[in-house]
Design a protein around this motif. Structure first.
Motif, mmCIF file in Angstrom:
data_model
loop_
_atom_site.group_PDB
_atom_site.id
_atom_site.type_symbol
_atom_site.label_atom_id
_atom_site.label_comp_id
_atom_site.label_asym_id
_atom_site.label_seq_id
_atom_site.Cartn_x
_atom_site.Cartn_y
_atom_site.Cartn_z
ATOM 1 N N PHE A 216 0.834 -1.211 0.000
ATOM 2 C CA PHE A 216 0.000 0.000 0.000
ATOM 3 C C PHE A 216 0.865 1.257 0.000
ATOM 4 N N ALA A 217 1.890 1.263 0.845
ATOM 5 C CA ALA A 217 2.780 2.428 0.906
ATOM 6 C C ALA A 217 3.530 2.610 -0.401
ATOM 7 N N THR A 218 4.024 1.500 -0.949
ATOM 8 C CA THR A 218 4.731 1.566 -2.235
ATOM 9 C C THR A 218 3.795 2.031 -3.339
ATOM 10 N N GLY A 219 2.543 1.556 -3.319
ATOM 11 C CA GLY A 219 1.563 1.980 -4.311
ATOM 12 C C GLY A 219 1.278 3.468 -4.246
ATOM 13 N N ALA A 220 1.202 4.011 -3.039
ATOM 14 C CA ALA A 220 1.001 5.459 -2.894
ATOM 15 C C ALA A 220 2.183 6.222 -3.479
ATOM 16 N N THR A 225 4.947 9.110 -8.322
ATOM 17 C CA THR A 225 6.033 9.129 -9.308
ATOM 18 C C THR A 225 5.587 8.741 -10.712
ATOM 19 N N TRP A 226 4.840 7.656 -10.825
ATOM 20 C CA TRP A 226 4.485 7.164 -12.155
ATOM 21 C C TRP A 226 3.459 8.051 -12.847
ATOM 22 N N SER A 227 2.646 8.755 -12.081
ATOM 23 C CA SER A 227 1.722 9.693 -12.722
ATOM 24 C C SER A 227 2.509 10.738 -13.509
ATOM 25 N N TRP A 228 3.647 11.164 -12.970
ATOM 26 C CA TRP A 228 4.478 12.137 -13.667
ATOM 27 C C TRP A 228 5.162 11.521 -14.888
ATOM 28 N N GLY A 229 5.473 10.241 -14.819
ATOM 29 C CA GLY A 229 6.005 9.585 -16.015
ATOM 30 C C GLY A 229 5.008 9.640 -17.157
ATOM 31 N N GLY A 230 3.723 9.413 -16.842
ATOM 32 C CA GLY A 230 2.680 9.520 -17.861
ATOM 33 C C GLY A 230 2.531 10.941 -18.382
ATOM 34 N N PHE A 231 2.670 11.918 -17.488
ATOM 35 C CA PHE A 231 2.589 13.318 -17.905
ATOM 36 C C PHE A 231 3.668 13.641 -18.937
ATOM 37 N N THR A 342 2.191 -7.529 -9.803
ATOM 38 C CA THR A 342 1.327 -6.683 -8.983
ATOM 39 C C THR A 342 1.878 -5.266 -8.865
ATOM 40 N N ILE A 343 3.181 -5.157 -8.586
ATOM 41 C CA ILE A 343 3.799 -3.838 -8.433
ATOM 42 C C ILE A 343 3.725 -3.056 -9.742
ATOM 43 N N TYR A 344 4.030 -3.720 -10.852
ATOM 44 C CA TYR A 344 3.969 -3.023 -12.138
ATOM 45 C C TYR A 344 2.531 -2.694 -12.519
ATOM 46 N N LEU A 345 1.591 -3.566 -12.163
ATOM 47 C CA LEU A 345 0.178 -3.273 -12.426
ATOM 48 C C LEU A 345 -0.234 -1.992 -11.722
ATOM 49 N N ILE A 346 0.129 -1.876 -10.445
ATOM 50 C CA ILE A 346 -0.158 -0.654 -9.701
ATOM 51 C C ILE A 346 0.508 0.548 -10.374
ATOM 52 N N SER A 347 1.759 0.354 -10.800
ATOM 53 C CA SER A 347 2.515 1.441 -11.422
ATOM 54 C C SER A 347 1.802 1.987 -12.649
ATOM 55 N N TYR A 348 1.399 1.092 -13.536
ATOM 56 C CA TYR A 348 0.809 1.547 -14.791
ATOM 57 C C TYR A 348 -0.591 2.107 -14.596
ATOM 58 N N LEU A 349 -1.339 1.553 -13.666
ATOM 59 C CA LEU A 349 -2.649 2.140 -13.377
ATOM 60 C C LEU A 349 -2.496 3.534 -12.781
ATOM 61 N N SER A 351 -0.311 5.584 -13.533
ATOM 62 C CA SER A 351 0.042 6.476 -14.631
ATOM 63 C C SER A 351 -1.116 6.656 -15.607
ATOM 64 N N ALA A 352 -1.862 5.557 -15.867
ATOM 65 C CA ALA A 352 -2.912 5.596 -16.888
ATOM 66 C C ALA A 352 -4.136 6.371 -16.443
ATOM 67 N N VAL A 353 -4.580 6.154 -15.211
ATOM 68 C CA VAL A 353 -5.835 6.785 -14.766
ATOM 69 C C VAL A 353 -5.709 8.309 -14.716
ATOM 70 N N PRO A 354 -4.662 8.875 -14.105
ATOM 71 C CA PRO A 354 -4.514 10.336 -14.195
ATOM 72 C C PRO A 354 -4.374 10.820 -15.636
ATOM 73 N N GLY A 355 -3.693 10.024 -16.481
ATOM 74 C CA GLY A 355 -3.530 10.415 -17.874
ATOM 75 C C GLY A 355 -4.841 10.499 -18.618
ATOM 76 N N LEU A 356 -5.787 9.621 -18.264
ATOM 77 C CA LEU A 356 -7.095 9.637 -18.911
ATOM 78 C C LEU A 356 -7.815 10.954 -18.632
ATOM 79 N N PHE A 357 -7.765 11.397 -17.385
ATOM 80 C CA PHE A 357 -8.386 12.678 -17.027
ATOM 81 C C PHE A 357 -7.594 13.855 -17.607
ATOM 82 N N ALA A 358 -6.254 13.734 -17.593
ATOM 83 C CA ALA A 358 -5.426 14.830 -18.096
ATOM 84 C C ALA A 358 -5.645 15.049 -19.588
#
Length: 395
Positions: A216-220, A225-231, A342-349, A351-358
C-alpha cells in the motif's frame, strides 16, 4: 531446448537485455509525436489517449500474463514479449493515422507488461551471488524507466538528423529485438513447466503474506512518481513545441528523458539505505522537485525545467527502488513473478488513470495548469506513503 547453455551471468545479461529492449522500443515513438501532430493532425488529447492505451495494455498484460511464466517457463514468455515488441516496431513504420498509432502503442504495452514480470523474474533468478545483490532491484524497478528515455533520445537523433525519420529508428530497434530473441533459447530455464497455465490467466493480484502495508505504501509512492512519467510521455511534445519554442525532435526527446534518465542512479545510490526510510526521504524530495517543475513550466524556462526534472528523476529512482525493496523483503522465490506483476500493475494504473483525465482536461486547460494538478497528486501520494510505510518487523 538448445544444447548450448549460457552461464548464469550471461543469462542474467540476456534477461536484462530483453526487459530493457522492450522498454527502449516503447521510447522510440516519442520524438515522432510532434511529426504526427503536424503531418497527421493528431492532437495533444489524442497523444494523451494513446499514452493511456499503452499504459492500460501494459497493465492488462501484467494482470493476465503476470504469472504465466511460472507455468510455461520464463524463456517462453520472455520470447513472446520480445516478438510482440518487434511487431509493434513494424506497425509504427506504417503510422499515418490515430488508430494505427494506438495499435502500435498497444502492442508495445503488451510487450512491456509481459517482459516486466517474466524477464524481471528471470533476471532475479539469475541475479549475482555477490556484493551486487542489489542489482536485480535496480534492474526491475529502475532500468525499465531508464530505458524509455534512452530509446527516445536515440530516436530523436535519428529523426532529426538522418533520412527516413518515420522508419529508420523502428527498423534499427526491430533488428536489435530480433537479436535478443535469438539469444533467449540459450538461457537455462529456471521455472519448470507445470499445469495450470490457463488457470494462471485468470486475473489475480498477488500480495506476499504480511506485505499488505508495504504494498500500500509503495503503491502510494508509485501514484506520486508514475503519474508524472505519464505526464512527460503524453505532453513532452506539446510543451516543448508550444511552450518552450522548438519542435526539434531531439529537444522533445531530451525534455521527455530529463524526468527519468537519472532514475537508475537514484536507485543505486539508495541501495545501502534501509528501504522504508529511503522511500520516505525519496518521496518528500521528489514532491518538492515536481512542484518546481510546475513552477518552471508557468515561467516558460527550459533550463530550470530540465534541472528540476533531472532532480525529480533521481528521487523518482530512489523511491521506486526503495519501495520495491520494501515489498520484496516478504517475497519467496515462487512469488517473484506474481509480485512483480502486482507492483507493475499498480505502477501503470497510477500512470494511466490520471492520464485519462489529463487528456480530457488538455482540451480546456493549458499544460502548465495540468502540471500543477499533477504536483498536487504527487503530494497526496507522498503523504499517504509517509503515514502508511513501516519497516518490516524482525523476529
Amino acid at each position: 531446448m538448445s544444447s548450448i547453455q549460457f552461464s548464469r551471468a550471461a543469462s542474467f545479461t540476456v534477461a536484462t537485455l530483453a526487459l530493457v529492449g522492450c522498454f527502449i522500443a516503447s521510447g522510440v515513438p516519442v520524438p515522432l509525436y510532434n511529426l504526427y501532430r503536424v503531418e497527421n493532425g493528431i492532437t495533444d488529447a489524442d497523444l494523451a489517449l494513446t499514452t493511456v492505451f499503452y499504459l492500460l495494455c501494459t497493465a492488462l498484460s501484467l494482470l493476465f500474463f503476470g504469472r504465466l511464466s511460472n507455468h510455461l517457463g520464463r524463456r517462453t514468455v520472455v520470447f513472446g514479449a520480445v516478438l510482440t515488441a518487434l511487431a509493434g516496431c513494424l506497425v509504427f513504420m506504417q503510422v499515418q493515422s490515430l488508430p494505427v498509432l494506438i495499435l502500435g502503442r498497444a502492442l508495445q504495452g503488451i510487450a512491456c507488461g509481459a517482459a516486466s514480470s517474466a524477464a524481471g523474474a528471470m533476471a532475479i533468478d539469475f541475479s549475482p551471488r555477490s556484493r551486487l545483490r542489489w542489482l536485480p532491484s535496480v534492474v526491475t524497478s529502475n532500468l525499465p524507466i531508464f530505458a524509455i528515455p534512452v530509446g527516445a533520445i536515440a530516436s530523436g537523433v535519428l529523426v532529426e538528423y538522418f533520412p527516413h525519420p518515420r522508419i529508420l529508428s523502428f527498423a534499427i530497434m526491430a533488428s536489435i529485438l530480433a537479436i535478443v530473441a535469438v539469444l533467449i533459447p540459450f538461457c537455462p530455464e529456471t521455472a519448470d513447466r507445470k499445469p495450470g497455465a490457463l488457470r494462471s490467466l485468470i486475473p489475480r493480484v498477488e500480495i506476499p503474506q504480511g506485505a499488505g502495508r508495504a504494498v500500500f505504501a509503495t503503491g502510494a509512492g508509485l501514484l506520486a512518481t508514475w503519474s508524472w512519467g505519464g505526464f512527460f510521455q503524453a505532453f513532452s511534445p506539446g510543451l516543448t513545441s508550444d511552450y518552450l519554442g522548438t519542435s526539434n525532435a531531439l529537444a522533445i526527446a531530451v525534455v521527455f528523458a530529463s524526468f527519468t534518465i537519472l532514475s537508475p542512479l537514484g536507485g543505486a545510490a539508495s541501495a545501502r539505505i534501509r528501504a522504508v526510510p529511503s522511500l520516505r526521504l525519496g518521496l518528500v524530495l521528489f514532491s518538492i522537485s515536481v512542484v518546481l517543475i510546475a513552477v518552471t513550466l508557468h515561467a516558460g524556462s527550459i533550463l530550470w525545467l530540465l534541472l528540476a526534472a533531472l532532480v525529480a528523476g533521481f528521487f523518482n529512482g530512489q523511491s521506486n527502488n526503495s519501495g520495491m525493496r520494501a515489498v520484496f523483503e516478504y517475497v519467496t522465490p515462487s512469488g517473484r513473478a506474481g509480485t512483480l506483476a502486482t507492483i507493475y500493475l499498480i505502477s501503470y494504473l497510477c500512470s494511466a488513470v490520471p492520464g485519462l483525465f489529463a487528456g480530457e482536461l488538455s482540451r480546456h486547460l493549458p499544460i502548465p495548469h495540468i502540471a500543477s494538478l499533477y504536483a498536487g497528486l504527487a503530494i497526496f501520494g507522498t503523504l499517504v506513503a509517509l503515514i502508511v510505510a513501516r519497516p518490516k518487523a524482525t523476529k
